[in-house]
Design a protein around this motif. Structure first.
Motif, PDB file in Angstrom:
ATOM      1  N   ALA A 172       0.835  -1.197   0.000  1.00 17.29           N
ATOM      2  CA  ALA A 172       0.000   0.000   0.000  1.00 17.29           C
ATOM      3  C   ALA A 172       0.870   1.248   0.000  1.00 17.29           C
ATOM      4  O   ALA A 172       0.589   2.219  -0.685  1.00 17.29           O
ATOM      5  CB  ALA A 172      -0.918   0.000   1.210  1.00 17.29           C
ATOM      6  N   ARG A 173       1.936   1.214   0.778  1.00 16.50           N
ATOM      7  CA  ARG A 173       2.828   2.359   0.875  1.00 16.50           C
ATOM      8  C   ARG A 173       3.581   2.586  -0.426  1.00 16.50           C
ATOM      9  O   ARG A 173       3.798   3.714  -0.855  1.00 16.50           O
ATOM     10  CB  ARG A 173       3.818   2.125   2.014  1.00 16.50           C
ATOM     11  N   ARG A 345      -7.250  -1.926   7.971  1.00 12.54           N
ATOM     12  CA  ARG A 345      -7.861  -0.962   7.052  1.00 12.54           C
ATOM     13  C   ARG A 345      -9.367  -0.875   7.262  1.00 12.54           C
ATOM     14  O   ARG A 345      -9.961   0.208   7.171  1.00 12.54           O
ATOM     15  CB  ARG A 345      -7.550  -1.336   5.597  1.00 12.54           C
ATOM     16  N   PRO A 349      -9.312   2.939   9.263  1.00 11.06           N
ATOM     17  CA  PRO A 349      -8.791   3.428   7.976  1.00 11.06           C
ATOM     18  C   PRO A 349      -8.047   4.756   8.082  1.00 11.06           C
ATOM     19  O   PRO A 349      -7.005   4.932   7.446  1.00 11.06           O
ATOM     20  CB  PRO A 349     -10.054   3.557   7.113  1.00 11.06           C
ATOM     21  N   ASP A 350      -8.563   5.689   8.876  1.00 12.05           N
ATOM     22  CA  ASP A 350      -7.903   6.999   8.969  1.00 12.05           C
ATOM     23  C   ASP A 350      -6.541   6.889   9.647  1.00 12.05           C
ATOM     24  O   ASP A 350      -5.556   7.494   9.202  1.00 12.05           O
ATOM     25  CB  ASP A 350      -8.786   7.979   9.736  1.00 12.05           C
ATOM     26  N   LEU A 352      -4.660   4.258   9.770  1.00  8.90           N
ATOM     27  CA  LEU A 352      -3.747   3.523   8.895  1.00  8.90           C
ATOM     28  C   LEU A 352      -3.202   4.426   7.794  1.00  8.90           C
ATOM     29  O   LEU A 352      -1.994   4.405   7.502  1.00  8.90           O
ATOM     30  CB  LEU A 352      -4.457   2.318   8.277  1.00  8.90           C
ATOM     31  N   ASN A 353      -4.065   5.237   7.177  1.00  8.06           N
ATOM     32  CA  ASN A 353      -3.611   6.136   6.119  1.00  8.06           C
ATOM     33  C   ASN A 353      -2.600   7.145   6.656  1.00  8.06           C
ATOM     34  O   ASN A 353      -1.602   7.455   5.997  1.00  8.06           O
ATOM     35  CB  ASN A 353      -4.807   6.862   5.504  1.00  8.06           C
ATOM     36  N   ALA A 354      -2.867   7.657   7.858  1.00 10.26           N
ATOM     37  CA  ALA A 354      -1.910   8.600   8.459  1.00 10.26           C
ATOM     38  C   ALA A 354      -0.581   7.915   8.738  1.00 10.26           C
ATOM     39  O   ALA A 354       0.487   8.494   8.507  1.00 10.26           O
ATOM     40  CB  ALA A 354      -2.497   9.171   9.750  1.00 10.26           C
ATOM     41  N   TRP A 355      -0.626   6.707   9.222  1.00  5.97           N
ATOM     42  CA  TRP A 355       0.589   5.950   9.547  1.00  5.97           C
ATOM     43  C   TRP A 355       1.415   5.659   8.299  1.00  5.97           C
ATOM     44  O   TRP A 355       2.646   5.726   8.326  1.00  5.97           O
ATOM     45  CB  TRP A 355       0.173   4.658  10.241  1.00  5.97           C
ATOM     46  N   LEU A 356       0.741   5.360   7.183  1.00  6.01           N
ATOM     47  CA  LEU A 356       1.447   5.082   5.940  1.00  6.01           C
ATOM     48  C   LEU A 356       2.078   6.337   5.350  1.00  6.01           C
ATOM     49  O   LEU A 356       3.089   6.258   4.661  1.00  6.01           O
ATOM     50  CB  LEU A 356       0.486   4.466   4.914  1.00  6.01           C
ATOM     51  N   ALA A 357       1.471   7.496   5.630  1.00  8.44           N
ATOM     52  CA  ALA A 357       1.943   8.733   5.022  1.00  8.44           C
ATOM     53  C   ALA A 357       2.953   9.487   5.876  1.00  8.44           C
ATOM     54  O   ALA A 357       3.785  10.221   5.353  1.00  8.44           O
ATOM     55  CB  ALA A 357       0.746   9.644   4.725  1.00  8.44           C
TER      56      ALA A 357
END
Length: 451
Positions: A172-173, A345, A349-350, A352-357
């Motif tokens: 995903a990243r 996810r 979801p929020d 996880l998205n913050a952690w990936l970014a």
């Protein structure tokens, strides 16, 4: 009393490689830029370039007003922590750098702050301009603009590790381009530990600085042959007669656990699984392979159950004791421990998205950010290199630390973490020399696991 802000940065396109620094002095009250400094350094390491940026900034501030106070802002966690006195400086080539920096102003008039790289763009730009100019055989000057330079810039991002989570997170990243066995997250924090020999105060020209090694030692990949020379302190491209034998880290990822085939987050938080029977067999095969080579002189392991068990199997076969090093543990994934990437996810979801970014973001429920993990692992590397100078030591660890050791040794950017496959019970190796240089000898070898 007047106060200055010094923002400094340095980078190396390779580690070591063509390097440069940039420094900016501004008025703390008005924000006005008072001085800009930049220089191409020839071939040195990231840490050397960062320290030269700091020295240039402090000297420029001193020239403006030797009675001023100075607040230094840098995105190098290593330099900030060392200069603040929170990290000990054990490497013999790092101590003179710190001594020079402390001699410019009285220590009680200088403070240090770590800032994210995106907040250090001015100094970063100057460092890139100096490197661009140097690679064209030109000398940087304040009048030089980036538009006049056609060499692309590529200062590495601050160093940091991936997480030992799931393949899904890494893909995903990285946009689905990863062929890894464990997930990787964003990396940030300090750049590679260690430094090249330090010139005396008053920077010499690039011709006086050490030249780049001409023939790097090849890196073996998964399935490649391994032998005694690869896992020992055999001479490499970065060795020299006066450097002595390097500290060589043989990096062994632990064997499989019941969570490994299911690709679940398995860090240092709530889940602490032991090896499965398949994992124990993998550890036994790794032990036999290492015994045949006969080069390992010490065994150091992460404190988690899967690494302690793997290390115990290998150490018994080698007739050695196991030393536990907390710095080698995996990231704490908070509330995500034991979940698959898909489950995280769906539920968070929020987060996880913050952690990936964002490498500074934490998993749901706390845990450890990747920036915090990066700082811990860089400190462990420095500690272990000093403790095992000239020896070959087996480090039994996880995806996060092992990929980070490799990335830092290569001076590669963070996205390289998402292009590494690191299998359970695989072997890698890195040699660290007295001048701060590193040589990757082996990566993700699994030949010992074949029937």
């Amino acid at each position: 009393m007047r106060e200055f802000i010094v923002e400094a940065d340095g980078g190396s396109r390779g580690n070591p490689g063509p390097a440069g620094y940039g420094a900016v002095v501004s008025d703390a009250a008005t924000g006005e830029t008072l001085a800009e400094e930049a220089e191409f350094l020839g071939v040195v390491t990231n840490n050397v370039a960062e320290y030269w940026g700091l020295l240039a900034g402090l000297r420029a501030a001193h020239a403006l007003d030797p009675t001023a106070t100075v607040h230094v802002r840098m995105d190098s966690k290593l330099v900030v922590e060392q200069m603040s006195g929170r990290w000990k400086i054990k490497h013999p080539d790092m101590k003179p750098l710190a001594t020079q920096a402390r001699s410019v102003f009285p220590p009680d008039r200088v403070t240090y702050e770590w800032i994210p790289r995106e907040r250090n763009k001015h100094a970063d730009r100057l460092a890139n301009e100096a490197m661009d100019a140097g690679t064209k055989g030109e000398t940087w000057s304040p009048a030089m603009s980036r538009a006049e330079l056609d060499t692309p810039s590529a200062v590495p991002e601050p160093s940091g590790p991936p997480g030992d989570a799931t393949e899904g997170a890494a893909r995903a990243r990285a946009g689905g381009r990863v062929a890894g066995s464990g997930a990787s997250g964003a990396a940030a924090g300090s750049r590679a530990a260690g430094a090249a020999p330090v010139p005396e105060k008053g920077a010499p020209s690039s011709e006086q600085r050490p030249a780049a090694p001409s023939e790097p030692q090849p890196v073996s990949t998964s399935g490649g042959a391994t032998d005694k020379q690869q896992l020992s302190s055999a001479p490499g491209w970065s060795s020299a007669p006066d450097l002595g034998a390097p500290a060589t880290f043989v990096l062994l990822r632990h064997g499989e656990t019941p969570l490994t085939p299911q690709k679940r987050f398995s860090g240092s938080g709530g889940t602490n699984p032991s090896l499965s029977e398949a994992g124990r067999e993998q550890a036994r095969r790794a032990a036999e392979a290492l015994a045949r080579r006969g080069t390992v002189q010490a065994v150091v392991a992460s404190p988690l159950a899967r690494t302690r068990e793997t290390a115990g199997i290998v150490a018994e076969r080698l007739g050695l004791d196991v030393v536990i090093e907390d710095g080698l543990r995996e990231t704490d994934f908070g509330a995500w421990e034991g979940l698959t990437f898909g489950e995280v996810r769906e539920r968070h979801p929020d987060d996880l998205n913050a952690w990936l970014a964002d490498p500074g973001a934490h998993p749901t429920g706390g845990g450890e950010s990747f920036a915090e993990t990066a700082t811990r692992i860089a400190a462990a590397q420095e500690k272990l290199v000093a403790a095992y100078a000239g020896r070959t030591v087996l480090l039994v660890s996880h995806v996060t630390p092992i990929k980070t050791f490799i990335r830092l040794a290569l001076g590669a950017p963070p996205e390289s973490l998402f292009r590494m496959e690191l299998s359970a019970a695989s072997l890698s190796a890195v040699a660290y020399y007295a001048d701060g240089n590193a040589s990757v000898r082996l990566f993700n070898d699994t030949s010992h696991l074949r029937p």
